[in-house]
Design a protein around this motif. Structure first.
Motif, PDB file in Angstrom:
ATOM      1  N   CYS A  25       0.830  -1.195   0.000  1.00  0.00           N
ATOM      2  CA  CYS A  25       0.000   0.000   0.000  1.00  0.00           C
ATOM      3  C   CYS A  25       0.874   1.258   0.000  1.00  0.00           C
ATOM      4  O   CYS A  25       0.666   2.183  -0.779  1.00  0.00           O
ATOM      5  N   TYR A  26       1.908   1.281   0.866  1.00  0.00           N
ATOM      6  CA  TYR A  26       2.776   2.459   0.952  1.00  0.00           C
ATOM      7  C   TYR A  26       3.647   2.601  -0.281  1.00  0.00           C
ATOM      8  O   TYR A  26       3.920   3.700  -0.748  1.00  0.00           O
ATOM      9  N   LEU A  27       4.071   1.472  -0.840  1.00  0.00           N
ATOM     10  CA  LEU A  27       4.863   1.526  -2.070  1.00  0.00           C
ATOM     11  C   LEU A  27       4.032   2.111  -3.203  1.00  0.00           C
ATOM     12  O   LEU A  27       4.487   2.945  -3.981  1.00  0.00           O
ATOM     13  N   PHE A  28       2.783   1.671  -3.285  1.00  0.00           N
ATOM     14  CA  PHE A  28       1.881   2.153  -4.319  1.00  0.00           C
ATOM     15  C   PHE A  28       1.681   3.662  -4.184  1.00  0.00           C
ATOM     16  O   PHE A  28       1.715   4.412  -5.151  1.00  0.00           O
ATOM     17  N   LEU A  29       1.504   4.117  -2.920  1.00  0.00           N
ATOM     18  CA  LEU A  29       1.326   5.542  -2.646  1.00  0.00           C
ATOM     19  C   LEU A  29       2.542   6.340  -3.113  1.00  0.00           C
ATOM     20  O   LEU A  29       2.416   7.395  -3.738  1.00  0.00           O
ATOM     21  N   GLY A  30       3.734   5.812  -2.816  1.00  0.00           N
ATOM     22  CA  GLY A  30       4.970   6.478  -3.210  1.00  0.00           C
ATOM     23  C   GLY A  30       5.093   6.597  -4.717  1.00  0.00           C
ATOM     24  O   GLY A  30       5.408   7.658  -5.250  1.00  0.00           O
ATOM     25  N   LEU A  31       4.822   5.487  -5.420  1.00  0.00           N
ATOM     26  CA  LEU A  31       4.922   5.493  -6.876  1.00  0.00           C
ATOM     27  C   LEU A  31       3.907   6.451  -7.496  1.00  0.00           C
ATOM     28  O   LEU A  31       4.197   7.162  -8.449  1.00  0.00           O
TER      29      LEU A  31
ATOM     30  N   GLU B  41      15.444  29.163 -11.517  1.00  0.00           N
ATOM     31  CA  GLU B  41      15.529  29.472 -10.105  1.00  0.00           C
ATOM     32  C   GLU B  41      15.205  28.300  -9.177  1.00  0.00           C
ATOM     33  O   GLU B  41      15.879  28.094  -8.171  1.00  0.00           O
ATOM     34  N   TYR B  42      14.155  27.569  -9.499  1.00  0.00           N
ATOM     35  CA  TYR B  42      13.657  26.562  -8.568  1.00  0.00           C
ATOM     36  C   TYR B  42      13.798  25.149  -9.121  1.00  0.00           C
ATOM     37  O   TYR B  42      13.728  24.924 -10.332  1.00  0.00           O
ATOM     38  N   GLU B  43      13.907  24.233  -8.195  1.00  0.00           N
ATOM     39  CA  GLU B  43      14.042  22.827  -8.557  1.00  0.00           C
ATOM     40  C   GLU B  43      13.394  21.999  -7.444  1.00  0.00           C
ATOM     41  O   GLU B  43      13.650  22.238  -6.261  1.00  0.00           O
ATOM     42  N   LEU B  44      12.563  21.068  -7.851  1.00  0.00           N
ATOM     43  CA  LEU B  44      11.917  20.191  -6.876  1.00  0.00           C
ATOM     44  C   LEU B  44      12.544  18.806  -6.987  1.00  0.00           C
ATOM     45  O   LEU B  44      12.595  18.238  -8.077  1.00  0.00           O
ATOM     46  N   ASN B  45      13.031  18.307  -5.875  1.00  0.00           N
ATOM     47  CA  ASN B  45      13.641  16.981  -5.887  1.00  0.00           C
ATOM     48  C   ASN B  45      12.772  16.023  -5.077  1.00  0.00           C
ATOM     49  O   ASN B  45      12.451  16.292  -3.922  1.00  0.00           O
ATOM     50  N   SER B  46      12.388  14.925  -5.704  1.00  0.00           N
ATOM     51  CA  SER B  46      11.576  13.939  -4.975  1.00  0.00           C
ATOM     52  C   SER B  46      12.341  12.616  -4.920  1.00  0.00           C
ATOM     53  O   SER B  46      13.001  12.231  -5.887  1.00  0.00           O
ATOM     54  N   LYS B  47      12.231  11.973  -3.779  1.00  0.00           N
ATOM     55  CA  LYS B  47      12.991  10.738  -3.586  1.00  0.00           C
ATOM     56  C   LYS B  47      12.099   9.671  -2.955  1.00  0.00           C
ATOM     57  O   LYS B  47      11.397   9.949  -1.981  1.00  0.00           O
ATOM     58  N   LEU B  48      12.137   8.509  -3.538  1.00  0.00           N
ATOM     59  CA  LEU B  48      11.472   7.352  -2.934  1.00  0.00           C
ATOM     60  C   LEU B  48      12.565   6.355  -2.576  1.00  0.00           C
ATOM     61  O   LEU B  48      13.330   5.924  -3.438  1.00  0.00           O
ATOM     62  N   ASP B  73      10.669   5.690   2.656  1.00  0.00           N
ATOM     63  CA  ASP B  73      10.765   7.152   2.758  1.00  0.00           C
ATOM     64  C   ASP B  73      10.278   7.806   1.477  1.00  0.00           C
ATOM     65  O   ASP B  73      10.645   7.379   0.382  1.00  0.00           O
ATOM     66  N   ILE B  74       9.466   8.835   1.638  1.00  0.00           N
ATOM     67  CA  ILE B  74       9.119   9.687   0.496  1.00  0.00           C
ATOM     68  C   ILE B  74       9.545  11.100   0.890  1.00  0.00           C
ATOM     69  O   ILE B  74       9.038  11.650   1.867  1.00  0.00           O
ATOM     70  N   GLU B  75      10.501  11.642   0.134  1.00  0.00           N
ATOM     71  CA  GLU B  75      11.058  12.949   0.499  1.00  0.00           C
ATOM     72  C   GLU B  75      10.903  13.922  -0.661  1.00  0.00           C
ATOM     73  O   GLU B  75      11.150  13.573  -1.811  1.00  0.00           O
ATOM     74  N   THR B  76      10.467  15.125  -0.353  1.00  0.00           N
ATOM     75  CA  THR B  76      10.367  16.174  -1.363  1.00  0.00           C
ATOM     76  C   THR B  76      11.097  17.406  -0.854  1.00  0.00           C
ATOM     77  O   THR B  76      10.830  17.869   0.248  1.00  0.00           O
ATOM     78  N   VAL B  77      12.022  17.905  -1.656  1.00  0.00           N
ATOM     79  CA  VAL B  77      12.807  19.082  -1.246  1.00  0.00           C
ATOM     80  C   VAL B  77      12.739  20.127  -2.360  1.00  0.00           C
ATOM     81  O   VAL B  77      12.982  19.823  -3.530  1.00  0.00           O
ATOM     82  N   LEU B  78      12.379  21.342  -1.985  1.00  0.00           N
ATOM     83  CA  LEU B  78      12.336  22.454  -2.936  1.00  0.00           C
ATOM     84  C   LEU B  78      13.622  23.259  -2.788  1.00  0.00           C
ATOM     85  O   LEU B  78      13.908  23.798  -1.722  1.00  0.00           O
ATOM     86  N   ASN B  79      14.374  23.324  -3.877  1.00  0.00           N
ATOM     87  CA  ASN B  79      15.680  23.984  -3.851  1.00  0.00           C
ATOM     88  C   ASN B  79      15.604  25.319  -4.581  1.00  0.00           C
ATOM     89  O   ASN B  79      15.173  25.385  -5.723  1.00  0.00           O
ATOM     90  N   ARG B  80      16.016  26.375  -3.880  1.00  0.00           N
ATOM     91  CA  ARG B  80      16.107  27.702  -4.525  1.00  0.00           C
ATOM     92  C   ARG B  80      17.570  27.908  -4.880  1.00  0.00           C
ATOM     93  O   ARG B  80      18.428  28.043  -4.000  1.00  0.00           O
ATOM     94  N   LEU B  93       9.903  15.033   4.728  1.00  0.00           N
ATOM     95  CA  LEU B  93      10.050  13.590   4.531  1.00  0.00           C
ATOM     96  C   LEU B  93       8.933  12.868   5.271  1.00  0.00           C
ATOM     97  O   LEU B  93       8.658  13.166   6.440  1.00  0.00           O
ATOM     98  N   PHE B  94       8.312  11.948   4.555  1.00  0.00           N
ATOM     99  CA  PHE B  94       7.252  11.108   5.134  1.00  0.00           C
ATOM    100  C   PHE B  94       7.812   9.692   5.200  1.00  0.00           C
ATOM    101  O   PHE B  94       8.195   9.127   4.182  1.00  0.00           O
ATOM    102  N   ARG B  95       7.872   9.140   6.414  1.00  0.00           N
ATOM    103  CA  ARG B  95       8.482   7.824   6.578  1.00  0.00           C
ATOM    104  C   ARG B  95       7.507   6.845   7.216  1.00  0.00           C
ATOM    105  O   ARG B  95       6.806   7.201   8.176  1.00  0.00           O
TER     106      ARG B  95
END
Lengths: 219, 226
Positions: A25-31, B41-48, B73-80, B93-95
């Motif tokens: 479920c969490y993997l799906f959310l991430g993707l 100017e801006y860049e959004l970096n997302s990481k799974l 982990d799902i991480e989103t960072v806005l870079n100026r 970051l959402f973990r």
């Protein structure tokens, strides 16, 4: 009640499995989040104009190797082949008397130019005045990151100049290549520029340097 | 200089291994990293990023749990950007870690300098973590080096090496500890927009306390820029 726990540490006693369904479920959310981000992003293309790669000395033209050997005796040399829109060139890079030298040849080994990294402060006052005027009129803020002396002329004159045998300025032409980090009026960020200056301190051309992406280094 | 370096290394390893029966973890960390530019100017970096724990000790809890992702982990960072190589950033970051949800807020300043064929990256980061009522604060400094394996620049279809070394002092309400990370990766630059990296990531957590945990992860990363 506030409990204490270090960020990133796993408390092994607390480990309870979510089970396959929870994980999926969490993997799906991430993707899903990634796909949504992809669909709303703007696309920006960058075109690289030059490409260089190391080659063995034996792959360099004989004429080029001979020039380097007789000019820069007993010096360690690295050879590169550079590909650009104008074709291929061969470059020898080395250190000579504490300075970095880059010697460029065509594919037949004919000398094109020699670039020597120097301190900006070492340039003569006429050139510095011209450069400072240009930079302060062009940029709101700027910083000179790199200065290279560019020498062109025939091989024997250049060799003599490198070996300090003569100072025949009519046979050797000097230009200066600067890498400047600057912000012009209206610019939102600082940008890197390559600026070529002639021996009177006048700008020959100015090119914007496109830097490679750095995401993998900072995230 | 060489002697000082060796002495520092010996001292560091002595510290790491002088705390009795330390804990350890081995596993795999796959990572998908995407960067989206919004103008200059801006860049959004997302990481799974997910963590697959293969072995741990001394209890070996992972063995009884079978294949599962221990952390996502799902991480989103806005870079100026301040320049193409410098920037300030904020992120979230959402973990999900073994059923628990963790929130982390990130602030960052980074800059890169070029030295010959190397690119040297400095990253200063602070983050605040909320974990089921627990709060912790970290100040992180990471130093990275990138070296092309052919030529002076990393061109398309070329390999490169990357080394990172990061220090993470952690402050919580009544405690202080430190984590040290070291990463050595081999990268492949498929194009100007896409890279693959794989390498070993060693982490020593809780170095100050007498409960140090040594972790070794196989990192597999896909980096894409738009």
């Amino acid at each position: 009640m506030i409990k204490l726990k270090f960020a990133g540490r796993i408390d092994q006693k607390k480990i309870v499995s979510l089970g396959p369904k929870g994980t999926k479920c969490y993997l799906f959310l991430g993707l899903l989040l990634l796909i949504l981000s992809l669909s709303t992003s703007r696309l920006y293309a960058q075109k690289k104009m030059e490409r260089e790669y190391g080659i063995k000395a034996s792959a360099a033209p004989e004429r080029a190797r001979a020039f380097v050997h007789k000019t820069y005796m007993r010096t360690k040399v690295k050879w590169y082949r550079e590909e650009s829109l104008n074709g291929f060139t061969i470059e020898a890079k080395l250190k000579w008397e504490g300075k970095k030298h880059s010697i460029e040849f065509d594919t037949l080994g004919k000398l094109q130019d020699i670039e020597i990294t120097v301190q900006y402060q070492m340039l003569n006052d006429v050139i510095k005045r011209g450069v400072d005027n240009y930079l302060s009129n062009t940029f709101q803020t700027y910083k000179i990151n790199k200065t290279q002396l560019q020498l062109t002329g025939n091989e024997s004159a250049l060799q003599a100049a490198i070996l300090n045998k003569t100072n025949n300025s009519s046979m050797v032409h000097e230009k200066y290549e600067l890498v400047v980090e600057g912000k012009r009026e209206g610019d939102k960020i600082k940008t890197f520029y390559e600026i070529l200056i002639d021996e009177h301190g006048k700008v020959v051309h100015q090119l914007k340097i496109v830097e490679r992406r750095v995401n993998h280094l900072i995230f | 200089m060489k002697r000082t370096y060796l002495f520092t290394l010996v001292l560091l390893f002595s510290l790491l291994f002088s705390f009795g029966q330390d804990r350890y973890q081995f596993g795999v960390i796959p990572q998908i990293n995407n960067g989206f530019a919004f103008g200059d100017e801006y860049e959004l970096n997302s990481k799974l990023e997910v963590r697959q724990l293969l072995k741990d000790g001394p209890e070996n809890i992972a063995a009884g749990k079978g294949f599962h992702f221990e952390r996502t982990d799902i991480e989103t960072v806005l870079n100026r950007k301040l320049s193409p190589l410098d920037g300030i950033a904020v992120g979230y970051l959402f973990r999900v870690e073994e059923g628990q949800i963790i929130h982390r807020f990130i602030q960052q300043y980074s800059f890169i300098r070029k030295k010959g064929g190397f690119r040297l990256a400095h990253r200063f980061r602070t983050d605040q973590t909320l974990d089921d009522g627990d709060f912790s604060f970290r100040f992180r400094y990471r130093f990275g080096i990138e070296k092309p394996l052919a030529g002076l620049e990393i061109d398309p279809k070329e390999f490169y090496l990357k080394f990172n070394n990061e220090y993470l002092p952690t402050y919580s309400e009544r405690s202080f500890d430190i984590e040290i990370r070291a990463l050595a990766s081999l990268g492949y630059n498929l194009s100007d927009k896409m890279k693959f990296e794989t390498g070993l990531d060693y982490r020593a957590e809780d170095i100050v306390s007498k409960d140090t945990e040594h972790q070794c992860w196989l990192n597999i990363g896909w980096f894409h820029s738009f």
